[in-house]
Design a protein around this motif. Structure first.
Motif, mmCIF file in Angstrom:
data_model
loop_
_atom_site.group_PDB
_atom_site.id
_atom_site.type_symbol
_atom_site.label_atom_id
_atom_site.label_comp_id
_atom_site.label_asym_id
_atom_site.label_seq_id
_atom_site.Cartn_x
_atom_site.Cartn_y
_atom_site.Cartn_z
ATOM 1 N N GLN A 249 -13.432 -39.335 -13.969
ATOM 2 C CA GLN A 249 -13.363 -40.208 -12.796
ATOM 3 C C GLN A 249 -12.074 -40.001 -12.006
ATOM 4 O O GLN A 249 -12.102 -39.953 -10.765
ATOM 5 C CB GLN A 249 -13.481 -41.670 -13.232
ATOM 6 C CG GLN A 249 -14.845 -42.052 -13.780
ATOM 7 C CD GLN A 249 -14.953 -43.543 -13.984
ATOM 8 O OE1 GLN A 249 -15.429 -44.277 -13.120
ATOM 9 N NE2 GLN A 249 -14.498 -44.020 -15.125
ATOM 10 N N GLN A 250 -10.953 -39.884 -12.706
ATOM 11 C CA GLN A 250 -9.679 -39.682 -12.019
ATOM 12 C C GLN A 250 -9.679 -38.366 -11.254
ATOM 13 O O GLN A 250 -9.176 -38.283 -10.118
ATOM 14 C CB GLN A 250 -8.520 -39.699 -13.027
ATOM 15 C CG GLN A 250 -8.202 -41.068 -13.596
ATOM 16 C CD GLN A 250 -7.567 -42.014 -12.571
ATOM 17 O OE1 GLN A 250 -7.305 -41.641 -11.426
ATOM 18 N NE2 GLN A 250 -7.343 -43.246 -12.971
ATOM 19 N N THR A 251 -10.247 -37.315 -11.869
ATOM 20 C CA THR A 251 -10.327 -36.027 -11.184
ATOM 21 C C THR A 251 -11.216 -36.131 -9.953
ATOM 22 O O THR A 251 -10.896 -35.573 -8.893
ATOM 23 C CB THR A 251 -10.869 -34.948 -12.129
ATOM 24 O OG1 THR A 251 -10.059 -34.892 -13.304
ATOM 25 C CG2 THR A 251 -10.873 -33.585 -11.455
ATOM 26 N N ALA A 252 -12.321 -36.841 -10.076
ATOM 27 C CA ALA A 252 -13.204 -37.035 -8.925
ATOM 28 C C ALA A 252 -12.478 -37.777 -7.807
ATOM 29 O O ALA A 252 -12.625 -37.430 -6.621
ATOM 30 C CB ALA A 252 -14.457 -37.798 -9.353
ATOM 31 N N LEU A 253 -11.687 -38.785 -8.165
ATOM 32 C CA LEU A 253 -10.926 -39.519 -7.157
ATOM 33 C C LEU A 253 -9.868 -38.631 -6.514
ATOM 34 O O LEU A 253 -9.632 -38.710 -5.302
ATOM 35 C CB LEU A 253 -10.273 -40.751 -7.789
ATOM 36 C CG LEU A 253 -11.219 -41.897 -8.171
ATOM 37 C CD1 LEU A 253 -10.458 -42.976 -8.946
ATOM 38 C CD2 LEU A 253 -11.872 -42.504 -6.933
ATOM 39 N N GLU A 254 -9.215 -37.768 -7.309
ATOM 40 C CA GLU A 254 -8.227 -36.843 -6.755
ATOM 41 C C GLU A 254 -8.869 -35.855 -5.782
ATOM 42 O O GLU A 254 -8.214 -35.366 -4.854
ATOM 43 C CB GLU A 254 -7.536 -36.089 -7.888
ATOM 44 C CG GLU A 254 -6.611 -36.971 -8.730
ATOM 45 C CD GLU A 254 -6.130 -36.283 -9.989
ATOM 46 O OE1 GLU A 254 -6.430 -35.072 -10.152
ATOM 47 O OE2 GLU A 254 -5.463 -36.942 -10.817
ATOM 48 N N LEU A 255 -10.153 -35.572 -5.996
ATOM 49 C CA LEU A 255 -10.895 -34.700 -5.080
ATOM 50 C C LEU A 255 -11.434 -35.466 -3.877
ATOM 51 O O LEU A 255 -12.146 -34.902 -3.051
ATOM 52 C CB LEU A 255 -12.061 -34.031 -5.830
ATOM 53 C CG LEU A 255 -11.671 -33.038 -6.930
ATOM 54 C CD1 LEU A 255 -12.907 -32.647 -7.743
ATOM 55 C CD2 LEU A 255 -11.011 -31.803 -6.328
ATOM 56 N N SER A 256 -11.104 -36.763 -3.798
ATOM 57 C CA SER A 256 -11.565 -37.653 -2.707
ATOM 58 C C SER A 256 -13.081 -37.805 -2.709
ATOM 59 O O SER A 256 -13.733 -37.814 -1.659
ATOM 60 C CB SER A 256 -11.095 -37.126 -1.344
ATOM 61 O OG SER A 256 -9.686 -37.072 -1.292
ATOM 62 N N ALA A 257 -13.639 -37.954 -3.909
ATOM 63 C CA ALA A 257 -15.088 -38.113 -4.040
ATOM 64 C C ALA A 257 -15.529 -39.503 -3.614
ATOM 65 O O ALA A 257 -14.830 -40.491 -3.841
ATOM 66 C CB ALA A 257 -15.514 -37.865 -5.489
#
Length: 294
Positions: A249-257
């Motif tokens: 989830q954090q990686t997805a947020l960092e990708l601006s998902a």
């Protein structure tokens, strides 16, 4: 079981594409669904021109025989109070959904289904089987929301979108797919097709160091999506000692998902239901809208 129906909206002209049908279960006891999930469901259905079906689940509590109830503290009145509370909450939730849908010009069908408390979660899963997608909420300090979500994800055979209780629904412009090459992940990608087609960008996310994964797996899925006309690319993140659900989830947020797509893992062990690490982490605390399918 008693069912009350109310429908808003007249017949629509036949369209070439089938109209998506979204399901919104509304809990009334012991905890009540939040107003935010109703708002998010109406907004989300509006973005995708879907018909929203709100179902308020009210409870019937078995009455205790007189021989037993005389030994307890006014049990009949306690049961009556619980059932009245459940009905009142259902009326409030249905009214809120009706008003919000009318304001947003979203087609809405609403119904109230009465069931016993022990069968509440199974009933929610059974109702969800009729629709294309369920819209759910998971609130950390309201355990019943997670129980309902698990029942629908693993018992309905339908995909579900889980909204955090602190986020507002918006357009899904950037969609991130958590990909590990598994059957569940493949099913999730297929169930997410309506959102993949409309997204401006799709990222295929693979984790290294968590379990054996063929190196080109994520890249290959991205290539297939590109061949289908999707603006897709592959990305890789490193698994650390933190919760895998949080890392994804954090990686997805960092990708601006705007949305995460992932498979749901779980299996029965004796009388318990054991969730996979990523699934458990997301259901414990969703950080962004997550489409999950089993």
């Amino acid at each position: 079981m008693e069912i009350d129906d109310c429908n808003r909206g007249g017949p629509r002209e036949m369209e070439q594409d089938m109209t998506a049908q979204y399901f919104l279960p509304l809990a009334t006891y012991p905890d009540s669904s939040s107003g935010l999930i109703i708002s998010n469901a109406v907004t989300f259905a509006g973005y995708y021109s879907a018909h929203l079906h709100a179902c308020a689940l009210t409870v019937a509590i078995p009455h205790i025989p007189n021989a037993w109830s005389s030994l307890l503290l006014d049990t009949p009145k306690m049961i009556e109070h619980a059932e009245i509370l459940s009905r009142d909450r259902a009326a409030t939730l249905v009214s809120a959904a009706t008003n919000l849908a009318a304001s947003a010009e979203v087609e809405l069908s609403c119904r109230t289904v009465k069931t016993t408390l022990p069968l509440l979660h199974d009933k929610a899963a059974t109702e969800a089987r009729f629709f294309d997608l369920a819209i759910l909420e998971c609130i950390a300090d309201v355990p019943d929301t997670r129980i309902v979500s698990e029942a629908i994800i693993f018992g309905s055979g339908r995909p579900a979108i889980i909204f955090p209780n602190k986020a507002l629904a918006g357009p899904i412009d950037h969609l991130v797919i958590a990909w590990d090459g598994s059957r569940a992940a493949a099913r999730a990608v297929n169930d997410a097709k309506p959102f993949i087609r409309k997204a401006k960008r799709v990222s295929v996310l693979s984790l290294t160091g968590e379990k054996p994964l063929p190196e080109p797996s994520g890249a290959h899925l991205a290539e297939i999506l590109v061949a289908s006309g999707v603006n897709a690319s592959a990305t890789v993140a490193r698994f650390t000692s933190s919760s895998i659900g949080q890392i994804i989830q954090q990686t997805a947020l960092e990708l601006s998902a705007d949305m995460l797509v992932m498979g749901g893992f779980g299996h029965s062990r004796l009388r318990d239901f054991v969730l996979g690490g990523a699934t458990d982490g997301v259901l414990h605390e969703p950080l962004l809208p997550v489409l999950m399918t089993h």
